[in-house]
Design a protein around this motif. Structure first.
Motif, PDB file in Angstrom:
ATOM      1  N   GLY A  15      -1.164  -7.073 -16.737  1.00  0.00           N
ATOM      2  CA  GLY A  15      -0.655  -8.058 -17.673  1.00  0.00           C
ATOM      3  C   GLY A  15       0.322  -9.048 -17.073  1.00  0.00           C
ATOM      4  N   ASP A  16       0.927  -8.703 -15.929  1.00  0.00           N
ATOM      5  CA  ASP A  16       1.847  -9.610 -15.240  1.00  0.00           C
ATOM      6  C   ASP A  16       1.153 -10.417 -14.143  1.00  0.00           C
ATOM      7  OD1 ASP A  16       3.952  -8.820 -16.848  1.00  0.00           O
ATOM      8  OD2 ASP A  16       4.742  -7.365 -15.418  1.00  0.00           O
ATOM      9  N   GLY A  17      -0.184 -10.279 -14.039  1.00  0.00           N
ATOM     10  CA  GLY A  17      -0.954 -11.066 -13.083  1.00  0.00           C
ATOM     11  C   GLY A  17      -1.053 -10.473 -11.691  1.00  0.00           C
ATOM     12  N   ARG A  18      -0.606  -9.236 -11.510  1.00  0.00           N
ATOM     13  CA  ARG A  18      -0.706  -8.592 -10.194  1.00  0.00           C
ATOM     14  C   ARG A  18      -2.071  -7.928 -10.055  1.00  0.00           C
ATOM     15  NH1 ARG A  18       4.932  -6.822 -11.837  1.00  0.00           N
ATOM     16  NH2 ARG A  18       3.658  -5.458 -13.119  1.00  0.00           N
ATOM     17  N   THR A  19      -2.641  -8.008  -8.843  1.00  0.00           N
ATOM     18  CA  THR A  19      -3.954  -7.442  -8.576  1.00  0.00           C
ATOM     19  C   THR A  19      -3.805  -6.027  -8.032  1.00  0.00           C
ATOM     20  OG1 THR A  19      -4.759  -9.657  -8.058  1.00  0.00           O
ATOM     21  CG2 THR A  19      -6.138  -7.815  -7.375  1.00  0.00           C
ATOM     22  N   HIS A  20      -4.600  -5.107  -8.582  1.00  0.00           N
ATOM     23  CA  HIS A  20      -4.579  -3.704  -8.165  1.00  0.00           C
ATOM     24  C   HIS A  20      -5.863  -3.402  -7.401  1.00  0.00           C
ATOM     25  CE1 HIS A  20      -1.281  -2.368 -11.010  1.00  0.00           C
ATOM     26  NE2 HIS A  20      -1.518  -3.630 -11.343  1.00  0.00           N
ATOM     27  N   TYR A  21      -5.707  -2.770  -6.237  1.00  0.00           N
ATOM     28  CA  TYR A  21      -6.836  -2.345  -5.417  1.00  0.00           C
ATOM     29  C   TYR A  21      -6.828  -0.827  -5.332  1.00  0.00           C
ATOM     30  CZ  TYR A  21      -7.245  -7.188  -3.942  1.00  0.00           C
ATOM     31  OH  TYR A  21      -7.411  -8.549  -3.931  1.00  0.00           O
ATOM     32  N   HIS A  22      -8.011  -0.236  -5.300  1.00  0.00           N
ATOM     33  CA  HIS A  22      -8.141   1.222  -5.237  1.00  0.00           C
ATOM     34  C   HIS A  22      -9.063   1.603  -4.097  1.00  0.00           C
ATOM     35  CE1 HIS A  22     -10.231   5.001  -6.806  1.00  0.00           C
ATOM     36  NE2 HIS A  22      -9.031   5.381  -6.416  1.00  0.00           N
ATOM     37  N   ARG A  23      -8.651   2.615  -3.364  1.00  0.00           N
ATOM     38  CA  ARG A  23      -9.508   3.192  -2.333  1.00  0.00           C
ATOM     39  C   ARG A  23      -9.747   4.638  -2.702  1.00  0.00           C
ATOM     40  NH1 ARG A  23      -9.419   6.377   2.258  1.00  0.00           N
ATOM     41  NH2 ARG A  23     -11.000   5.822   3.771  1.00  0.00           N
ATOM     42  N   PRO A  24     -10.955   4.944  -3.174  1.00  0.00           N
ATOM     43  CA  PRO A  24     -11.274   6.338  -3.477  1.00  0.00           C
ATOM     44  C   PRO A  24     -11.445   7.138  -2.199  1.00  0.00           C
ATOM     45  CG  PRO A  24     -13.184   4.930  -3.852  1.00  0.00           C
ATOM     46  CD  PRO A  24     -12.052   4.038  -3.432  1.00  0.00           C
ATOM     47  N   GLY A  25     -11.497   8.433  -2.339  1.00  0.00           N
ATOM     48  CA  GLY A  25     -11.706   9.292  -1.177  1.00  0.00           C
ATOM     49  C   GLY A  25     -10.386   9.768  -0.621  1.00  0.00           C
ATOM     50  N   SER A  26     -10.342   9.930   0.669  1.00  0.00           N
ATOM     51  CA  SER A  26      -9.145  10.464   1.311  1.00  0.00           C
ATOM     52  C   SER A  26      -8.661   9.470   2.351  1.00  0.00           C
ATOM     53  CB  SER A  26      -9.483  11.799   1.955  1.00  0.00           C
ATOM     54  OG  SER A  26      -8.352  12.371   2.531  1.00  0.00           O
ATOM     55  N   PRO A  27      -7.448   8.973   2.267  1.00  0.00           N
ATOM     56  CA  PRO A  27      -6.509   9.217   1.173  1.00  0.00           C
ATOM     57  C   PRO A  27      -6.830   8.354  -0.050  1.00  0.00           C
ATOM     58  CG  PRO A  27      -5.490   7.768   2.782  1.00  0.00           C
ATOM     59  CD  PRO A  27      -6.864   8.127   3.311  1.00  0.00           C
ATOM     60  N   HIS A  28      -6.618   8.908  -1.181  1.00  0.00           N
ATOM     61  CA  HIS A  28      -6.853   8.285  -2.493  1.00  0.00           C
ATOM     62  C   HIS A  28      -5.615   7.435  -2.799  1.00  0.00           C
ATOM     63  CE1 HIS A  28      -8.252   8.117  -6.596  1.00  0.00           C
ATOM     64  NE2 HIS A  28      -7.470   9.060  -7.053  1.00  0.00           N
ATOM     65  N   ARG A  29      -5.749   6.091  -2.745  1.00  0.00           N
ATOM     66  CA  ARG A  29      -4.579   5.209  -2.860  1.00  0.00           C
ATOM     67  C   ARG A  29      -4.847   4.009  -3.752  1.00  0.00           C
ATOM     68  NH1 ARG A  29      -2.566   3.921   3.163  1.00  0.00           N
ATOM     69  NH2 ARG A  29      -1.022   2.709   2.042  1.00  0.00           N
ATOM     70  N   VAL A  30      -3.736   3.430  -4.206  1.00  0.00           N
ATOM     71  CA  VAL A  30      -3.756   2.181  -4.964  1.00  0.00           C
ATOM     72  C   VAL A  30      -2.720   1.254  -4.343  1.00  0.00           C
ATOM     73  CG1 VAL A  30      -3.202   1.121  -7.190  1.00  0.00           C
ATOM     74  CG2 VAL A  30      -4.478   3.249  -7.136  1.00  0.00           C
ATOM     75  N   TRP A  31      -3.076  -0.030  -4.258  1.00  0.00           N
ATOM     76  CA  TRP A  31      -2.140  -1.051  -3.802  1.00  0.00           C
ATOM     77  C   TRP A  31      -2.009  -2.081  -4.903  1.00  0.00           C
ATOM     78  CZ3 TRP A  31      -5.923   1.101  -0.890  1.00  0.00           C
ATOM     79  CH2 TRP A  31      -5.558   1.700   0.312  1.00  0.00           C
ATOM     80  N   VAL A  32      -0.792  -2.614  -5.074  1.00  0.00           N
ATOM     81  CA  VAL A  32      -0.553  -3.686  -6.030  1.00  0.00           C
ATOM     82  C   VAL A  32      -0.133  -4.913  -5.225  1.00  0.00           C
ATOM     83  CG1 VAL A  32       0.748  -4.427  -8.056  1.00  0.00           C
ATOM     84  CG2 VAL A  32       0.183  -1.993  -7.755  1.00  0.00           C
ATOM     85  N   VAL A  33      -0.823  -6.027  -5.463  1.00  0.00           N
ATOM     86  CA  VAL A  33      -0.617  -7.242  -4.674  1.00  0.00           C
ATOM     87  C   VAL A  33      -0.138  -8.369  -5.580  1.00  0.00           C
ATOM     88  CG1 VAL A  33      -1.768  -8.973  -3.235  1.00  0.00           C
ATOM     89  CG2 VAL A  33      -2.382  -6.546  -3.023  1.00  0.00           C
ATOM     90  N   GLU A  34       0.868  -9.078  -5.092  1.00  0.00           N
ATOM     91  CA  GLU A  34       1.375 -10.252  -5.788  1.00  0.00           C
ATOM     92  C   GLU A  34       1.605 -11.344  -4.755  1.00  0.00           C
ATOM     93  OE1 GLU A  34       4.443 -10.799  -9.356  1.00  0.00           O
ATOM     94  OE2 GLU A  34       5.364  -9.964  -7.566  1.00  0.00           O
ATOM     95  N   ASN A  35       1.029 -12.511  -4.974  1.00  0.00           N
ATOM     96  CA  ASN A  35       1.157 -13.653  -4.066  1.00  0.00           C
ATOM     97  C   ASN A  35       0.781 -13.305  -2.625  1.00  0.00           C
ATOM     98  OD1 ASN A  35       2.109 -15.299  -6.175  1.00  0.00           O
ATOM     99  ND2 ASN A  35       4.177 -14.508  -5.887  1.00  0.00           N
ATOM    100  N   GLY A  36      -0.256 -12.482  -2.449  1.00  0.00           N
ATOM    101  CA  GLY A  36      -0.736 -12.140  -1.125  1.00  0.00           C
ATOM    102  C   GLY A  36       0.027 -11.038  -0.416  1.00  0.00           C
ATOM    103  N   ASP A  37       1.090 -10.509  -1.042  1.00  0.00           N
ATOM    104  CA  ASP A  37       1.873  -9.432  -0.446  1.00  0.00           C
ATOM    105  C   ASP A  37       1.689  -8.142  -1.221  1.00  0.00           C
ATOM    106  OD1 ASP A  37       3.099 -10.989   1.574  1.00  0.00           O
ATOM    107  OD2 ASP A  37       4.622 -11.689   0.158  1.00  0.00           O
ATOM    108  N   VAL A  38       1.604  -7.032  -0.499  1.00  0.00           N
ATOM    109  CA  VAL A  38       1.552  -5.722  -1.136  1.00  0.00           C
ATOM    110  C   VAL A  38       2.962  -5.393  -1.603  1.00  0.00           C
ATOM    111  CG1 VAL A  38       1.082  -3.273  -0.811  1.00  0.00           C
ATOM    112  CG2 VAL A  38      -0.377  -4.963   0.300  1.00  0.00           C
ATOM    113  N   ILE A  39       3.123  -5.286  -2.931  1.00  0.00           N
ATOM    114  CA  ILE A  39       4.453  -4.992  -3.473  1.00  0.00           C
ATOM    115  C   ILE A  39       4.599  -3.534  -3.883  1.00  0.00           C
ATOM    116  CG2 ILE A  39       4.866  -7.371  -4.205  1.00  0.00           C
ATOM    117  CD1 ILE A  39       4.265  -6.346  -7.117  1.00  0.00           C
TER     118      ILE A  39
END
Length: 97
Positions: free
Chosen positions: A26-50
């Motif tokens: 809702g704040d416009g940040r993009t969420h990326y998910h990598r399934p498997g091992s390691p199972h992770r999520v990244w949140v990106v704002e303005n091209g930077d991982v925050i």
């Protein structure tokens, strides 16, 4: 849910290619998910991982619910559905357009 806050110096380029775009909160940040091992999520704002989140044994739906409760989603992949069902809905939506 354990949290790893980044310094803002990590670029979106640091996200593995196997990760997919889960959605935009809702704040416009993009969420990326990598399934498997390691199972992770990244949140990106303005091209930077925050934010970098190791999910461990948590299901991706726990992250989806967390974001929904705190920020809401503007758009996101329907990962809860079986792949075939999601494909059918995408085709039907395209035909209805």
């Amino acid at each position: 849910m354990s949290t790893t806050q980044t310094s803002g110096q990590e670029s979106i380029d640091a996200i593995p290619r196997r990760a997919y775009q889960l959605g935009i909160d809702g704040d416009g940040r993009t969420h990326y998910h990598r399934p498997g091992s390691p199972h992770r999520v990244w949140v990106v704002e303005n091209g930077d991982v925050i934010h970098d989140q190791h999910l461990g044994n948590e299901r991706i739906t726990a992250w989806i619910d967390h974001v929904d409760d705190h920020y809401g989603w503007r758009e996101r992949e329907q990962v809860e559905q079986p792949a075939g069902e999601a494909l059918v809905e995408t085709i039907v939506a395209g035909l209805e357009s």
